[in-house]
Design a protein around this motif. Structure first.
Motif, PDB file in Angstrom:
ATOM      1  N   GLY A  48      27.932  40.174  50.040  1.00  0.00           N
ATOM      2  CA  GLY A  48      28.861  39.052  50.107  1.00  0.00           C
ATOM      3  C   GLY A  48      29.346  38.643  48.726  1.00  0.00           C
ATOM      4  O   GLY A  48      30.547  38.436  48.497  1.00  0.00           O
ATOM      5  N   LEU A  49      28.396  38.541  47.783  1.00  0.00           N
ATOM      6  CA  LEU A  49      28.777  38.197  46.408  1.00  0.00           C
ATOM      7  C   LEU A  49      29.717  39.249  45.831  1.00  0.00           C
ATOM      8  O   LEU A  49      30.699  38.923  45.153  1.00  0.00           O
ATOM      9  CB  LEU A  49      27.523  38.104  45.529  1.00  0.00           C
ATOM     10  N   LEU A  50      29.434  40.536  46.126  1.00  0.00           N
ATOM     11  CA  LEU A  50      30.287  41.610  45.597  1.00  0.00           C
ATOM     12  C   LEU A  50      31.705  41.488  46.141  1.00  0.00           C
ATOM     13  O   LEU A  50      32.683  41.676  45.398  1.00  0.00           O
ATOM     14  CB  LEU A  50      29.708  42.981  45.957  1.00  0.00           C
ATOM     15  N   VAL A  51      31.815  41.161  47.446  1.00  0.00           N
ATOM     16  CA  VAL A  51      33.160  41.005  48.020  1.00  0.00           C
ATOM     17  C   VAL A  51      33.908  39.896  47.292  1.00  0.00           C
ATOM     18  O   VAL A  51      35.093  40.024  46.939  1.00  0.00           O
ATOM     19  CB  VAL A  51      33.065  40.707  49.529  1.00  0.00           C
ATOM     20  N   ARG A  52      33.194  38.773  47.030  1.00  0.00           N
ATOM     21  CA  ARG A  52      33.816  37.657  46.290  1.00  0.00           C
ATOM     22  C   ARG A  52      34.267  38.097  44.898  1.00  0.00           C
ATOM     23  O   ARG A  52      35.382  37.808  44.467  1.00  0.00           O
ATOM     24  CB  ARG A  52      32.809  36.528  46.123  1.00  0.00           C
ATOM     25  N   ILE A  53      33.355  38.779  44.197  1.00  0.00           N
ATOM     26  CA  ILE A  53      33.687  39.225  42.832  1.00  0.00           C
ATOM     27  C   ILE A  53      34.888  40.154  42.869  1.00  0.00           C
ATOM     28  O   ILE A  53      35.823  40.040  42.069  1.00  0.00           O
ATOM     29  CB  ILE A  53      32.471  39.941  42.210  1.00  0.00           C
ATOM     30  N   ARG A  54      34.881  41.060  43.849  1.00  0.00           N
ATOM     31  CA  ARG A  54      35.959  42.042  43.963  1.00  0.00           C
ATOM     32  C   ARG A  54      37.291  41.355  44.223  1.00  0.00           C
ATOM     33  O   ARG A  54      38.321  41.724  43.651  1.00  0.00           O
ATOM     34  CB  ARG A  54      35.623  43.000  45.103  1.00  0.00           C
ATOM     35  N   SER A  55      37.277  40.321  45.082  1.00  0.00           N
ATOM     36  CA  SER A  55      38.553  39.713  45.420  1.00  0.00           C
ATOM     37  C   SER A  55      39.048  38.827  44.273  1.00  0.00           C
ATOM     38  O   SER A  55      40.234  38.610  44.135  1.00  0.00           O
ATOM     39  CB  SER A  55      38.433  38.897  46.704  1.00  0.00           C
ATOM     40  N   ARG A  56      38.129  38.357  43.418  1.00  0.00           N
ATOM     41  CA  ARG A  56      38.572  37.494  42.328  1.00  0.00           C
ATOM     42  C   ARG A  56      38.952  38.291  41.091  1.00  0.00           C
ATOM     43  O   ARG A  56      39.933  37.989  40.426  1.00  0.00           O
ATOM     44  CB  ARG A  56      37.447  36.511  42.008  1.00  0.00           C
ATOM     45  N   PHE A  57      38.171  39.322  40.749  1.00  0.00           N
ATOM     46  CA  PHE A  57      38.414  40.036  39.492  1.00  0.00           C
ATOM     47  C   PHE A  57      38.997  41.430  39.701  1.00  0.00           C
ATOM     48  O   PHE A  57      39.273  42.132  38.744  1.00  0.00           O
ATOM     49  CB  PHE A  57      37.107  40.149  38.696  1.00  0.00           C
ATOM     50  N   GLU A  58      39.090  41.867  40.959  1.00  0.00           N
ATOM     51  CA  GLU A  58      39.676  43.158  41.282  1.00  0.00           C
ATOM     52  C   GLU A  58      38.971  44.334  40.652  1.00  0.00           C
ATOM     53  O   GLU A  58      39.565  45.380  40.414  1.00  0.00           O
ATOM     54  CB  GLU A  58      41.168  43.177  40.930  1.00  0.00           C
TER      55      GLU A  58
END
Lengths: 114, 275
Positions: free
Chosen positions: A92-102
């Motif tokens: 879940g954290l990775l999905v968040r990081i991915r969507s914010r920092f690409e």
């Protein structure tokens, strides 16, 4: 001894992967390998020569030497499910990081954070 | 962390090449002092475990000693583990679904229908078996390998299978008009997980209400044979764990798929530049 050495190999691989791999998703997978090492180690501690699985058969008076140690099995049973949940939370954290920092690349993330 | 942009890589691999073999050597040297593999006289096998092995079946009515230790002797520990799992589900919900600014988003499956006859038929045949087997694993946990954790994960995997092939479990959510989505929505999964953890703590508190200690089931008014009372309470505990785990697996899958749909790109496609 072989299983202990196997656990040591897995543990070292896991730690090395967490430290050296650049992608956060791979770091997470490496952490899972490390958790498996701990599970292998605990379960091999439970093993007794000449003993069977800790489930009582038909009747009889159970003797400690006849059954493997149930305690490490219990601890690892919960550890496996907890590791599933923590992996889910980390994803879940990775999905968040991915969507914010690409990116999930550690170095690119550090560049974007400064 | 404050290293220059690309200079750290070679240094890092050199350091790793030295440090990790050293760690491995240290681990192996430490293991040389451990008791022989399979030694029945090792400290781990001679202190608490004989008591578990010799008395568990008579005291708790569970032939599977792992279940007896998990749900009865170490019930307090298992309550904590269950709470950890529940907290992981809540954490994922807060990170992904709540932070997205939508208070109660519909639960999407993976975004694209597979639309294959083989997948669809295989799922129709497999899912009922998986769900039924999950319940069997839960109920049979006293006398064979199994219990709440294993059954809950199996049940959750059955739910995930349906989500993957048929799409989300909300109105009009299926990709196939003739297939009715089955299984709890995100809200439903959350309610399942809450019911599980509350039920676990509730059984513990009920034991207190009847004059025992927290999670000491012997005092519950379920019959005259103490071992049988403990067996029933253990089944209740396992069912509570089952609900929590199955619900949390559903929450994790739904929130992660919501997050992935919102971020637009599947995680697996991120490779990052390799130098």
């Amino acid at each position: 001894m072989t299983t202990y050495a196997f656990a040591a190999v897995l543990f070292t691989l896991g730690i090395a992967g967490m430290a050296l791999l650049p992608n956060l998703l791979r770091k997470l997978l490496a952490m899972n390998v490390m958790q498996v090492a701990v599970i292998v180690f605990f379960v091999s501690l439970a093993f007794k020569d000449g003993a069977t699985v800790p489930i009582l058969g038909q009747g009889g008076d159970p003797q400690a030497a006849e059954f493997m140690n149930p305690l490490p099995h219990t601890l690892m049973l919960t550890a496996i499910v907890v590791s599933v949940s923590t992996t889910g939370l980390a994803l879940g954290l990775l999905v968040r990081i991915r969507s914010r920092f690409e990116t999930l690349n550690e170095r690119q993330l550090l560049d974007k954070l400064r | 962390m404050g290293a220059p942009r690309h200079g750290g890589t070679r240094m890092r691999w050199l350091l790793g090449a030295a440090a990790f073999p050293a760690l491995f050597l240290g681990l192996v040297l430490g293991m040389a002092e451990l008791p022989e593999f399979g030694d029945p006289g090792s400290p781990a096998s001679t202190h608490v475990s004989p008591r578990f092995i010799e008395d568990a079946a008579a005291e708790t009515g569970a032939a599977n000693m792992v279940t007896a230790v998990l749900a009865d002797y170490r019930g307090y520990d298992t309550l904590g583990e269950t709470a950890v799992i529940f907290a992981a589900g809540l954490g994922c919900l807060v990170i992904l679904a709540a932070a997205g600014g939508r208070p109660n988003p519909p639960a999407p499956g993976m975004s694209h229908p597979f639309g294959s006859v083989i997948l669809d038929t295989a799922t129709r045949i497999l899912v009922p078996v998986v769900l039924l087997f999950a319940v069997y694993v839960l109920i049979h946990g006293h006398i064979s390998p199994g219990g709440g954790f294993q059954g809950g994960v199996l049940f959750g995997s059955g739910l995930i299978m349906m989500r993957l092939v048929w799409g989300p479990a909300h109105e009009g959510g299926t990709h196939r008009p003739d297939v009715t989505a089955f299984g709890p929505s995100l809200r439903g999964s959350l309610i399942l997980a809450c019911a599980g953890i509350l039920g676990y703590a509730g059984i513990g508190l009920a034991a207190m209400a009847f004059g025992g200690e927290f999670l000491n089931y012997g005092t519950l008014p379920l019959g005259s044979d103490p071992a049988h009372v403990r067996e029933l309470a253990t089944l209740g505990i396992e069912a509570a764990v089952f609900l929590t785990v199955a619900g949390t697996v559903g929450v994790l899958f739904d929130t992660i798929s919501i997050g992935m749909r919102e971020s637009g790109v599947p995680l697996g496609s991120d490779r990052g530049p390799r130098e």
